[in-house]
Design an enzyme around this catalytic site. Structure first.
Site, PDB file in Angstrom:
ATOM      1  N   GLU A  17      64.309  34.429  30.844  1.00 39.79           N
ATOM      2  CA  GLU A  17      65.541  34.344  31.656  1.00 39.79           C
ATOM      3  C   GLU A  17      66.234  33.003  31.445  1.00 39.79           C
ATOM      4  O   GLU A  17      67.464  32.932  31.326  1.00 39.79           O
ATOM      5  CB  GLU A  17      65.210  34.544  33.144  1.00 39.79           C
ATOM      6  CG  GLU A  17      64.856  35.979  33.473  1.00 39.79           C
ATOM      7  CD  GLU A  17      64.352  36.183  34.900  1.00 39.79           C
ATOM      8  OE1 GLU A  17      64.445  37.311  35.389  1.00 39.79           O
ATOM      9  OE2 GLU A  17      63.863  35.220  35.517  1.00 39.79           O
ATOM     10  N   GLY A  57      59.689  37.936  39.287  1.00 37.43           N
ATOM     11  CA  GLY A  57      59.313  39.091  38.454  1.00 37.43           C
ATOM     12  C   GLY A  57      58.562  38.669  37.202  1.00 37.43           C
ATOM     13  O   GLY A  57      58.254  39.506  36.346  1.00 37.43           O
TER      14      GLY A  57
HETATM   15  C1  5RP Z   1      62.473  37.860  37.687  1.00 34.80           C
HETATM   16  C2  5RP Z   1      63.451  37.172  38.566  1.00 34.80           C
HETATM   17  C3  5RP Z   1      64.286  38.039  39.454  1.00 34.80           C
HETATM   18  O1  5RP Z   1      65.611  37.836  39.155  1.00 34.80           O
HETATM   19  C4  5RP Z   1      64.013  37.684  40.868  1.00 34.80           C
HETATM   20  O2  5RP Z   1      62.608  37.824  41.102  1.00 34.80           O
HETATM   21  C5  5RP Z   1      64.797  38.554  41.842  1.00 34.80           C
HETATM   22  O3  5RP Z   1      64.333  39.862  41.794  1.00 34.80           O
HETATM   23  P1  5RP Z   1      64.952  40.977  42.736  1.00 34.80           P
HETATM   24  O4  5RP Z   1      66.359  41.198  42.307  1.00 34.80           O
HETATM   25  O5  5RP Z   1      64.061  42.198  42.488  1.00 34.80           O
HETATM   26  O6  5RP Z   1      64.836  40.490  44.149  1.00 34.80           O
HETATM   27  O7  5RP Z   1      63.604  35.975  38.569  1.00 34.80           O
HETATM   28  O8  5RP Z   1      61.686  36.933  36.975  1.00 34.80           O
END
Ligand code: 5RP
Length: 262
Positions: A111, A105
């Site tokens: 994060e 994301g």
């Molecule tokens: C965002 C992330 C998300 O936690 C990861 O992409 C998982 O996303 P989703 O829960 O929509 O599958 O690392 O940077």
């Protein structure tokens, strides 16, 4: 989101619901980014509304901050919170050592900062995120926009001789322009296909000028909660070396996203 929950929605929801069991009144929480983390944020909003819980939250993205405020959570900066009790986030992949690939994301930098500033980091996921070996999901690397193509070239050179099966570095796009993170940077997605030594790759990536941070989270996450479409939830907790199974009865009217504006 419509009113019908798909099996994947149910899996994410029950994982998020289980994670709320670790939330206590007065806690300072880190809120992850992505569709699974959004379920957790929405569940927290319900708890604050229904049970009068007092929580202070730090969001890992502007998108999550906006959702958190919308559901009634108090959101502060990491500087104001100083330290967090627990961060709950999603993941793109996790392995049996609880090493992760994150950043699908585009929020990996915040994060990682937020997770590292927490006593505990917990991942919530559906079962598709479990892998024997990291690397099928392209590894996101946050880079400074200045000279991003040169940084990508240096990364590819560094990968020669590493235990990987691919070296392609793709600049993440949003339409016709590069995707820009909340911190104003670009993302290079590395199609490594297999990461034999995640610790070494993570270390080597962060030595390259222009690289800000990479999406490998090693020795950061201590608990993984995996939800399934039938309401089953498994919890692998490295803090006490336990493995548990729970079960939730999910009805379609449990779709707590129905109240939330798009
Ligand atoms: C965002 C992330 C998300 O936690 C990861 O992409 C998982 O996303 P989703 O829960 O929509 O599958 O690392 O940077």
């Amino acid at each position: 989101m419509g009113s019908e929950l798909t099996p994947i929605d149910k899996a994410k929801f029950v994982a998020a619901k289980q994670a709320t069991e670790y939330v206590e009144n007065g806690m300072k929480l880190g809120l992850g980014t992505g569709s699974t983390a959004a379920w957790f944020v929405t569940c927290l909003g319900e708890m604050v509304r229904d049970d009068g819980l007092k929580l202070t939250c730090v969001a890992t993205s502007d998108e999550t901050a906006s959702l958190a405020r919308q559901v009634g959570l108090k959101v502060v900066s990491l500087e104001e919170a100083r330290w967090l009790d627990l961060t709950v986030d999603g993941t793109d992949e996790f392995d049996e050592t609880l090493a992760l690939i994150k950043g699908g994301g585009g929020a990996l930098l915040r994060e990682k900062i937020v997770a590292t500033a927490s006593d505990r980091m917990m991942v919530i996921a559906d079962a598709s995120k479990r892998v024997a070996q990291l690397g099928a999901f392209p590894l996101p690397v946050e880079v400074v926009p200045f000279g991003a193509a040169i940084t990508g070239g240096l990364i590819q050179e560094m990968l020669i001789g590493m235990d990987v099966l691919g070296r392609e570095a793709v600049l993440r796009m949003e339409g016709d322009t590069p995707f820009v993170t909340d911190e104003g940077n670009y993302i290079l997605d590395l199609h490594l296909k297999h990461i034999g030594d995640p610790r070494r790759i993570s270390f080597m990536l962060n030595q390259i000028p222009g690289v800000i941070e990479n999406g490998l989270f090693i020795d950061i996450c201590d608990t993984v909660i995996v939800g399934h479409g039938d309401g089953k939830v498994t919890v692998r907790d490295f803090t006490n070396n336990s493995a548990e199974i729970h079960h939730y009865d999910v009805r379609d009217d449990d779709n707590i996203f129905m109240d939330i504006e798009d």
